[in-house]
Scaffold this active site. Structure first.
Site, PDB file in Angstrom:
ATOM      1  N   GLN A 175       9.590  -2.646  16.106  1.00  0.00           N
ATOM      2  CA  GLN A 175       9.854  -3.557  15.062  1.00  0.00           C
ATOM      3  C   GLN A 175      11.516  -2.501  14.760  1.00  0.00           C
ATOM      4  O   GLN A 175      12.471  -3.138  14.501  1.00  0.00           O
ATOM      5  CB  GLN A 175       9.187  -3.751  13.818  1.00  0.00           C
ATOM      6  CG  GLN A 175      10.227  -4.554  12.984  1.00  0.00           C
ATOM      7  CD  GLN A 175       9.362  -5.074  11.704  1.00  0.00           C
ATOM      8  OE1 GLN A 175       8.519  -5.876  11.962  1.00  0.00           O
ATOM      9  NE2 GLN A 175       8.593  -3.983  10.526  1.00  0.00           N
TER      10      GLN A 175
ATOM     11  N   HIS B  97       4.117   1.245   1.922  1.00  0.00           N
ATOM     12  CA  HIS B  97       4.838   0.774   1.696  1.00  0.00           C
ATOM     13  C   HIS B  97       6.119   1.538   1.011  1.00  0.00           C
ATOM     14  O   HIS B  97       7.330   1.366   0.366  1.00  0.00           O
ATOM     15  CB  HIS B  97       5.179  -0.938   0.982  1.00  0.00           C
ATOM     16  CG  HIS B  97       3.926  -1.775   1.915  1.00  0.00           C
ATOM     17  ND1 HIS B  97       2.906  -1.830   2.091  1.00  0.00           N
ATOM     18  CD2 HIS B  97       4.911  -2.308   2.763  1.00  0.00           C
ATOM     19  CE1 HIS B  97       2.642  -2.686   3.064  1.00  0.00           C
ATOM     20  NE2 HIS B  97       3.790  -3.219   3.129  1.00  0.00           N
TER      21      HIS B  97
ATOM     22  N   ARG C  19      -3.223  -4.716   7.055  1.00  0.00           N
ATOM     23  CA  ARG C  19      -4.875  -6.369   7.692  1.00  0.00           C
ATOM     24  C   ARG C  19      -6.343  -4.478   7.604  1.00  0.00           C
ATOM     25  O   ARG C  19      -6.876  -5.238   8.087  1.00  0.00           O
ATOM     26  CB  ARG C  19      -4.197  -5.935   9.847  1.00  0.00           C
ATOM     27  CG  ARG C  19      -2.955  -7.031   9.857  1.00  0.00           C
ATOM     28  CD  ARG C  19      -2.974  -6.684  10.873  1.00  0.00           C
ATOM     29  NE  ARG C  19      -1.868  -7.940  11.128  1.00  0.00           N
ATOM     30  CZ  ARG C  19      -1.182  -7.939  11.686  1.00  0.00           C
ATOM     31  NH1 ARG C  19      -0.124  -7.205  11.635  1.00  0.00           N
ATOM     32  NH2 ARG C  19      -0.145  -9.409  11.771  1.00  0.00           N
TER      33      ARG C  19
ATOM     34  N   GLN D 275       6.893 -15.636  11.988  1.00  0.00           N
ATOM     35  CA  GLN D 275       6.672 -14.019  13.389  1.00  0.00           C
ATOM     36  C   GLN D 275       5.755 -14.088  13.200  1.00  0.00           C
ATOM     37  O   GLN D 275       4.778 -13.680  14.120  1.00  0.00           O
ATOM     38  CB  GLN D 275       6.513 -13.314  12.685  1.00  0.00           C
ATOM     39  CG  GLN D 275       6.296 -12.152  11.302  1.00  0.00           C
ATOM     40  CD  GLN D 275       6.990 -11.479  10.766  1.00  0.00           C
ATOM     41  OE1 GLN D 275       8.110 -11.640  10.052  1.00  0.00           O
ATOM     42  NE2 GLN D 275       6.050 -10.610  10.782  1.00  0.00           N
TER      43      GLN D 275
ATOM     44  N   HIS E 104       0.798  -1.260  -0.048  1.00  0.00           N
ATOM     45  CA  HIS E 104       0.132   0.086  -0.270  1.00  0.00           C
ATOM     46  C   HIS E 104       0.587   1.327   0.014  1.00  0.00           C
ATOM     47  O   HIS E 104       2.255   1.331  -0.458  1.00  0.00           O
ATOM     48  CB  HIS E 104      -0.842  -0.243   1.556  1.00  0.00           C
ATOM     49  CG  HIS E 104      -0.182  -0.024   2.372  1.00  0.00           C
ATOM     50  ND1 HIS E 104       0.673   1.096   2.987  1.00  0.00           N
ATOM     51  CD2 HIS E 104       0.095  -1.681   3.347  1.00  0.00           C
ATOM     52  CE1 HIS E 104       0.853   0.070   4.308  1.00  0.00           C
ATOM     53  NE2 HIS E 104       0.429  -0.749   4.104  1.00  0.00           N
ATOM     54  N   GLN E 105       0.608   2.375  -0.184  1.00  0.00           N
ATOM     55  CA  GLN E 105       1.266   3.017  -0.107  1.00  0.00           C
ATOM     56  C   GLN E 105       2.090   4.031   1.714  1.00  0.00           C
ATOM     57  O   GLN E 105       3.368   3.881   0.861  1.00  0.00           O
ATOM     58  CB  GLN E 105       0.279   4.665   0.655  1.00  0.00           C
ATOM     59  CG  GLN E 105       1.088   6.194  -0.401  1.00  0.00           C
ATOM     60  CD  GLN E 105       1.715   5.873  -2.093  1.00  0.00           C
ATOM     61  OE1 GLN E 105       0.658   5.325  -3.041  1.00  0.00           O
ATOM     62  NE2 GLN E 105       2.546   6.687  -1.949  1.00  0.00           N
TER      63      GLN E 105
ATOM     64  N   ASP F 155       5.545   0.412  12.404  1.00  0.00           N
ATOM     65  CA  ASP F 155       6.112  -1.103  13.532  1.00  0.00           C
ATOM     66  C   ASP F 155       7.382  -0.737  14.261  1.00  0.00           C
ATOM     67  O   ASP F 155       8.127  -0.623  13.889  1.00  0.00           O
ATOM     68  CB  ASP F 155       6.864  -1.998  12.760  1.00  0.00           C
ATOM     69  CG  ASP F 155       5.288  -2.611  11.844  1.00  0.00           C
ATOM     70  OD1 ASP F 155       4.214  -2.667  12.016  1.00  0.00           O
ATOM     71  OD2 ASP F 155       5.073  -2.213  10.316  1.00  0.00           O
TER      72      ASP F 155
END
Ligand code: PAF
Length: 314
Positions: A187, A41, A221, A65, A38-39, A184
């Protein structure tokens, strides 16, 4: 005509490609993804292009994961759609698309300590980017403190899976730069720490979180949210913005900030996993906001778990 990304699935081929580029004087940026782009990324890819001559995007849904019962099987994927988006950005040289050589559903990671064998009769651990396809992993990377709080509490195997697959991607792609979204947040911090602790010669770039027009943080998601759930889920970003205003107006109590967030998300029908005010680098909870912090939230709307955060540099 746009740049047609080369699709590489083989680890050795990927490594040789990178080494050739480097011999030709290029620098390489890697954007690791699990696809369904999506945008958000695409903004990571644009960021990557600012830093390096060539860009590799990896697309790999890493079973390592996900714990049993998490949403691996319904993680959305659309490889052809991803490729056409990557063509449009016109700066992706390679899509690294490793495949598991065996059915991931026959072996699913045990949500226990690293190195422990799965119990007989239960689904077993899957390796990521497995070469021989049979044995699973014995080696896992744990970033011991950073993996524990926030998402680590409800997703006990998540960060060892992320750290391990990212280390493998680093070893295969051998990039000079790697870009991670600050959406994230945990992360991103954990990867920075792993790179520092294990001396990877890679610059980690944290790219700003991207929101849809309504304020919802972009995530693969989000497609699972009904329109009503999506509307309710806006309580997450709204409560973060309100917390920031509260801090600017002098609120320093982390408890007060958390309580207000929990109240507004719960009133909207969300189920809070956590709402924490933590230090930006080590992610330790603070009681008073008196330096740079980040407010991190995870909440469920229906069966969709969303995360979001906002840095406050007071
Ligand atoms: O953020 C993700 O999409 C994944 O956790 C990552 C970094 C690609 C590792 O599988």
């Amino acid at each position: 005509m746009g740049l047609e990304p080369e699709v590489i699935s083989d680890n050795e081929e990927m490594r040789s490609w990178s080494r050739n580029q480097r011999r030709n004087g290029e620098t390489i940026a890697l954007v690791p993804t699990m696809g369904f782009l999506h945008q958000g990324h695409l903004s990571l890819i644009e960021e990557a292009k600012k830093h390096a001559g060539v860009v590799v995007v990896s697309i790999y849904v890493n079973p390592g994961q996900f714990a049993p019962g998490e949403d691996l099987s319904r993680y959305p994927s659309d490889f052809e759609g991803d490729l056409s988006k990557l063509r449009e950005v016109e700066c992706v040289n390679v899509v690294f698309h490793p495949r598991n050589l065996y059915e991931t559903t026959t072996k699913v990671m045990e949500p226990k300590e690293a190195g422990e064998d799965a119990l007989e009769g239960r689904k077993k651990a899957v390796s990521c980017l497995e070469e021989d396809g049979k044995k699973g992993h014995q080696t896992w990377i744990r970033v011991e403190k950073l993996e524990k709080n926030l998402c680590g509490r409800s997703r006990p195997v998540f960060f060892r899976g992320v750290a391990t697959v990212v280390a493998k991607l680093f070893n295969i792609v051998e990039p000079d730069f790697a870009v991670f979204g600050k959406k994230d947040y945990q992360q991103w911090r954990l990867i920075c720490r792993m790179v520092r602790d294990l001396n990877f010669p890679i610059n980690i770039i944290g790219s700003e979180l991207v929101r849809d027009e309504d304020g919802l943080a972009m995530s693969s998601r989000n497609v699972h949210l009904s329109p009503e759930q999506r509307e309710k889920a806006l309580s997450i970003s709204r409560s973060l913005l309100k917390a920031k205003v509260d801090v600017q107006r002098g609120q320093t109590s982390a408890t007060e900030l958390r309580n207000a967030i929990i109240k507004s998300i719960s009133q909207a029908g969300g189920r809070i996993d956590y709402a924490e005010v933590v230090e930006q680098e080590n992610l330790e909870a603070v009681e008073e906001v008196c330096g740079p912090v980040v407010i991190c939230i995870a909440a469920w709307f229906g069966n969709v778990r969303l995360i979001d955060n906002l840095e406050i540099n007071s």
